[in-house]
Scaffold this motif. Structure first.
Motif, PDB file in Angstrom:
ATOM      1  N   ALA A 175       0.802  -1.240   0.068  1.00  0.00           N
ATOM      2  CA  ALA A 175      -0.141  -0.095   0.002  1.00  0.00           C
ATOM      3  C   ALA A 175       0.829   1.265  -0.081  1.00  0.00           C
ATOM      4  N   VAL A 176       0.538   2.185  -0.740  1.00  0.00           N
ATOM      5  CA  VAL A 176       0.883   3.636  -0.693  1.00  0.00           C
ATOM      6  C   VAL A 176      -0.008   4.765  -0.471  1.00  0.00           C
ATOM      7  N   SER A 197      -4.790   7.343  -1.954  1.00  0.00           N
ATOM      8  CA  SER A 197      -4.340   5.776  -1.329  1.00  0.00           C
ATOM      9  C   SER A 197      -4.453   4.689  -2.331  1.00  0.00           C
ATOM     10  N   CYS A 198      -3.464   3.977  -2.399  1.00  0.00           N
ATOM     11  CA  CYS A 198      -3.700   2.652  -3.435  1.00  0.00           C
ATOM     12  C   CYS A 198      -3.173   1.695  -2.572  1.00  0.00           C
ATOM     13  N   GLU A 199      -3.970   0.439  -3.130  1.00  0.00           N
ATOM     14  CA  GLU A 199      -3.245  -0.849  -2.618  1.00  0.00           C
ATOM     15  C   GLU A 199      -3.193  -1.876  -3.565  1.00  0.00           C
ATOM     16  N   ILE A 200      -2.312  -2.769  -3.688  1.00  0.00           N
ATOM     17  CA  ILE A 200      -2.434  -3.904  -4.412  1.00  0.00           C
ATOM     18  C   ILE A 200      -3.252  -4.972  -3.994  1.00  0.00           C
ATOM     19  N   ARG A 201      -4.410  -5.659  -4.557  1.00  0.00           N
ATOM     20  CA  ARG A 201      -5.358  -6.177  -4.198  1.00  0.00           C
ATOM     21  C   ARG A 201      -5.273  -7.795  -4.546  1.00  0.00           C
ATOM     22  N   LYS A 243       2.799   4.783  -9.926  1.00  0.00           N
ATOM     23  CA  LYS A 243       3.853   4.761 -10.724  1.00  0.00           C
ATOM     24  C   LYS A 243       5.210   5.288 -10.300  1.00  0.00           C
ATOM     25  N   THR A 244       5.017   6.086  -8.996  1.00  0.00           N
ATOM     26  CA  THR A 244       6.124   6.472  -8.387  1.00  0.00           C
ATOM     27  C   THR A 244       6.251   5.697  -7.073  1.00  0.00           C
ATOM     28  N   ALA A 245       5.654   5.837  -5.962  1.00  0.00           N
ATOM     29  CA  ALA A 245       5.689   5.045  -4.826  1.00  0.00           C
ATOM     30  C   ALA A 245       5.500   3.860  -4.770  1.00  0.00           C
ATOM     31  N   GLY A 246       4.533   3.349  -5.548  1.00  0.00           N
ATOM     32  CA  GLY A 246       3.911   2.149  -5.604  1.00  0.00           C
ATOM     33  C   GLY A 246       4.757   1.410  -6.443  1.00  0.00           C
TER      34      GLY A 246
END
Length: 339
Positions: A48-49, A55-59, A137-140
């Motif tokens: 997660a970032v 906010s985003c998360e790989i699910r 694309k950046t933090a993720g």
């Protein structure tokens, strides 16, 4: 079957003229494909970032195709991995509450390439939400590459446990290595195991870390069950007395308290579950107060050579970073209650 340290040295015959593959000396191969898939799912799903706006998360790990293996040839380890990975992610824009989904595609993960050079492609379904795509694309991407680095480290350490058993030369050699880490000072020296027959080559790790807390609070992190369970994020068993046992990280780490000097020093017998049977390291923790901080000096002696990287990772990531996290939380909670 003899235990480590109790074997007959005549078993070590890597130079046999008949070429018999004793102790996996000449060759051996281990398929790491299935285990790698599980490790990749464990490391990537949930990444997660977040920033001020979103906010985003790989699910989900939607696709992982490829293979991995570990081999040894005349006492040298060889690694192979090639993966094509596809992940789904989900993000939310905080101000509007709008949610968007997208994909992450990693066409080639290989031990031959630098992790920082690994291609990571981020896409988003049609519509608004480019701010979420930019975040991934950046933090993720940075976090995904970090997770891939942890996978490759596991491939070369924990996946190869037991592939090459000690040889006569390896058991008697002395190893001296000095390394510097960005945040910790680390010195590595080979210890001299005292045992008959087959010897286990071991190293000694010396690590120092600063914590924004008191010696009393830092001591309690290793001796109070609730705090141990918080930083380890798993159940723990503690008998905090000389000769008392402890279990942490779902039993992956076990041992015994050998000496307890309140708020100053802790000495423990220490082992990881996948170490050679009945082999323990000795861990000594010294807390030294400084101006506004406490310096933790950790000395680990008797760590199996092949477990050096795992041990460093364990202390840096699973101990130091997590302890700092719960310490920050405890300080915030105390300030809130006082306010």
């Amino acid at each position: 079957m003899a235990k480590w340290g109790q074997g007959d040295p005549r078993w070590i015959v890597e130079e046999r003229e008949d070429g018999t593959n004793v102790n996996n000396w000449h060759w051996t191969e281990r398929d790491a494909t299935s285990r790698s898939k599980g490790k990749l799912r464990e490391l990537l799903v949930g990444v997660a970032v977040e920033n001020e706006a979103s906010s985003c998360e790989i699910r989900e790990l939607k696709q992982v195709e490829g293979e991995a293996s570990c081999s040894s040839l005349e006492g040298k380890l060889v690694f192979f991995s090639e993966w094509d990975i596809r992940l789904s992610w989900k993000g939310v824009i905080k101000e509007s509450g709008l949610k968007h989904k997208g994909l992450i595609e990693i066409p080639s993960v290989s031990e031959e390439n630098e992790v920082d050079d690994t291609e990571v492609s981020v896409s988003k379904k049609k519509g608004d939400g480019d701010v979420l795509k930019d975040l991934m694309k950046t933090a993720g991407t940075a976090k995904v590459r970090e997770a891939l680095g942890d996978y490759l480290k596991a491939l070369k350490t924990e996946f190869t446990m037991g592939m090459i058993l000690p040889t006569k030369a390896y058991g008697n050699q002395e190893l001296t290595v000095k390394r510097k880490l960005s945040e910790n000072t680390l010195q590595v020296q080979a210890s001299s195991p005292v045992a008959l027959g087959v010897k286990i080559p071991t190293v000694a790790l010396h690590v120092m870390e600063l914590f924004d807390t008191t010696v009393e609070q830092l001591y309690s992190v290793f001796t109070v069950k609730d705090l141990v369970q918080k930083f380890s994020k798993s159940p723990a068993v503690l008998e905090v007395e000389k000769g008392g046992i402890f279990q942490m990280f779902d039993g992956n780490i076990t041992g015994e308290y050998m000496e307890l000097l309140t708020n100053k020093k802790i000495v423990m017998k220490w082992r990881c579950r996948n170490w050679p049977e009945e082999h323990y390291a000795t861990v000594v923790l010294n807390s030294v107060p400084t101006v506004g901080q406490t310096e933790l000096q950790s000395d680990c002696k008797g760590v199996p050579v092949c477990e050096e990287e795992n041990m460093k990772f364990c202390w840096q990531k699973q101990h130091f970073e997590e302890i700092k996290g719960i310490m920050h939380f405890e300080v915030e909670r105390t300030e809130t209650s006082l306010g």
